[in-house]
Design a protein around this motif. Structure first.
Motif, PDB file in Angstrom:
ATOM      1  N   THR A 110      54.236 -20.357  46.578  1.00  0.00           N
ATOM      2  CA  THR A 110      54.071 -19.227  45.654  1.00  0.00           C
ATOM      3  C   THR A 110      52.893 -18.358  46.084  1.00  0.00           C
ATOM      4  O   THR A 110      52.969 -17.129  46.052  1.00  0.00           O
ATOM      5  CB  THR A 110      53.858 -19.725  44.215  1.00  0.00           C
ATOM      6  N   PRO A 132      53.656 -15.950  49.632  1.00  0.00           N
ATOM      7  CA  PRO A 132      54.304 -14.641  49.513  1.00  0.00           C
ATOM      8  C   PRO A 132      53.432 -13.566  48.883  1.00  0.00           C
ATOM      9  O   PRO A 132      53.690 -12.375  49.070  1.00  0.00           O
ATOM     10  CB  PRO A 132      55.517 -14.937  48.613  1.00  0.00           C
ATOM     11  N   TYR A 179      53.261  -9.578  49.599  1.00  0.00           N
ATOM     12  CA  TYR A 179      53.403  -8.691  48.436  1.00  0.00           C
ATOM     13  C   TYR A 179      52.247  -7.683  48.425  1.00  0.00           C
ATOM     14  O   TYR A 179      52.449  -6.482  48.234  1.00  0.00           O
ATOM     15  CB  TYR A 179      53.392  -9.521  47.151  1.00  0.00           C
ATOM     16  N   ALA A 195      63.089 -11.229  43.687  1.00  0.00           N
ATOM     17  CA  ALA A 195      61.998 -12.155  44.003  1.00  0.00           C
ATOM     18  C   ALA A 195      62.442 -13.602  43.836  1.00  0.00           C
ATOM     19  O   ALA A 195      61.916 -14.501  44.485  1.00  0.00           O
ATOM     20  CB  ALA A 195      60.791 -11.874  43.113  1.00  0.00           C
ATOM     21  N   ARG A 243      64.877 -15.872  47.745  1.00  0.00           N
ATOM     22  CA  ARG A 243      64.267 -17.089  48.292  1.00  0.00           C
ATOM     23  C   ARG A 243      65.319 -18.071  48.792  1.00  0.00           C
ATOM     24  O   ARG A 243      65.032 -18.933  49.614  1.00  0.00           O
ATOM     25  CB  ARG A 243      63.398 -17.790  47.229  1.00  0.00           C
ATOM     26  N   SER A 301      59.158 -10.266  49.940  1.00  0.00           N
ATOM     27  CA  SER A 301      57.909 -10.022  49.206  1.00  0.00           C
ATOM     28  C   SER A 301      57.374  -8.616  49.456  1.00  0.00           C
ATOM     29  O   SER A 301      56.732  -8.022  48.580  1.00  0.00           O
ATOM     30  CB  SER A 301      56.839 -11.039  49.626  1.00  0.00           C
ATOM     31  N   SER A 330      55.237 -13.605  40.700  1.00  0.00           N
ATOM     32  CA  SER A 330      54.755 -14.977  40.903  1.00  0.00           C
ATOM     33  C   SER A 330      55.616 -15.997  40.160  1.00  0.00           C
ATOM     34  O   SER A 330      55.927 -17.070  40.690  1.00  0.00           O
ATOM     35  CB  SER A 330      53.293 -15.100  40.442  1.00  0.00           C
ATOM     36  N   THR A 363      58.967 -16.277  41.900  1.00  0.00           N
ATOM     37  CA  THR A 363      58.777 -16.968  43.176  1.00  0.00           C
ATOM     38  C   THR A 363      58.603 -18.470  42.953  1.00  0.00           C
ATOM     39  O   THR A 363      59.221 -19.290  43.640  1.00  0.00           O
ATOM     40  CB  THR A 363      57.561 -16.397  43.935  1.00  0.00           C
TER      41      THR A 363
END
Length: 197
Positions: A61, A64, A68, A108, A112, A122, A136, A139
């Motif tokens: 977490t 990324p 970002y 997001a 993944r 990201s 977040s 993710t």
């Protein structure tokens, strides 16, 4: 290159769970290498399964967030100029942009599960100035099952942990598509109910 990365990751083992978290926070170290190896460490009895999964999810977490931030504060010109240092080229960036444009905020989470898009997504999230807390949370929610899958397969395969990457991708792609379909159906049902009111 993979052998070099493995030698770095082996050094993180001395830091135990914090080492796994730290390795995954560094974006150029692929989770596809770290997590199966961590699963092998579980197989050897050096760590617990759930402790490893939690450390991997937290690291997966935090990592990324660096890309970002690059997208949010550097923008596309910065990424194109310096992206090569993060193994990012224009073609990969265009794929991530295209996927983000089609799927909106849920990207997001969903991206993944898709090999080839997983890391780079990201950047367009940052460029679109998606809320950092939402980013977040999505993710983390995606990284938890992904981390479990990689670590568990590494644990189960033991000495053959290097075979995990290809095996895991056969599971992750249909899961990602399934999640996306469910999300689209949810949105359509929600819109339909609002119209009926």
């Amino acid at each position: 290159m993979e052998e070099f990365i493995l030698s770095i990751v082996e050094n993180f083992k001395e830091l135990s769970y914090f080492g796994i978290m730290l390795a995954l926070t560094i974006e150029f170290v692929p989770a596809e290498v770290v997590l199966p190896l961590a699963g092998y460490w579980v197989y050897e009895g050096d760590m617990t399964l759930w402790g490893t999964v939690l450390a991997g999810t937290v690291g997966g977490t935090f990592g990324p967030l660096t890309l970002y931030a690059l997208g949010r504060y550097g923008g596309r010109p910065f990424i194109l100029k310096y992206g090569k240092y993060f193994f990012i080229n224009e073609e990969k960036l265009n794929k991530a942009d295209e996927f983000f444009a089609k799927n909106g905020g849920m990207v997001a989470f969903t991206a993944r599960f898709l090999p080839g898009v997983r890391t780079l997504i990201s950047i367009p999230c940052g460029m679109a100035k998606m809320n950092v807390w939402s980013f977040s949370i999505y993710t983390f929610a995606a990284m938890l099952p992904i981390t479990f899958l990689y670590v568990f397969l590494g644990y189960k395969l033991g000495d053959r942990w290097k075979d995990v990457g290809e095996l895991a991708n056969t599971y992750l792609l249909p899961i990602g598509i399934g999640v996306l379909v469910i999300f689209i159906l949810y949105k359509l049902i929600t819109k339909s109910r609002k119209r009926q009111k």
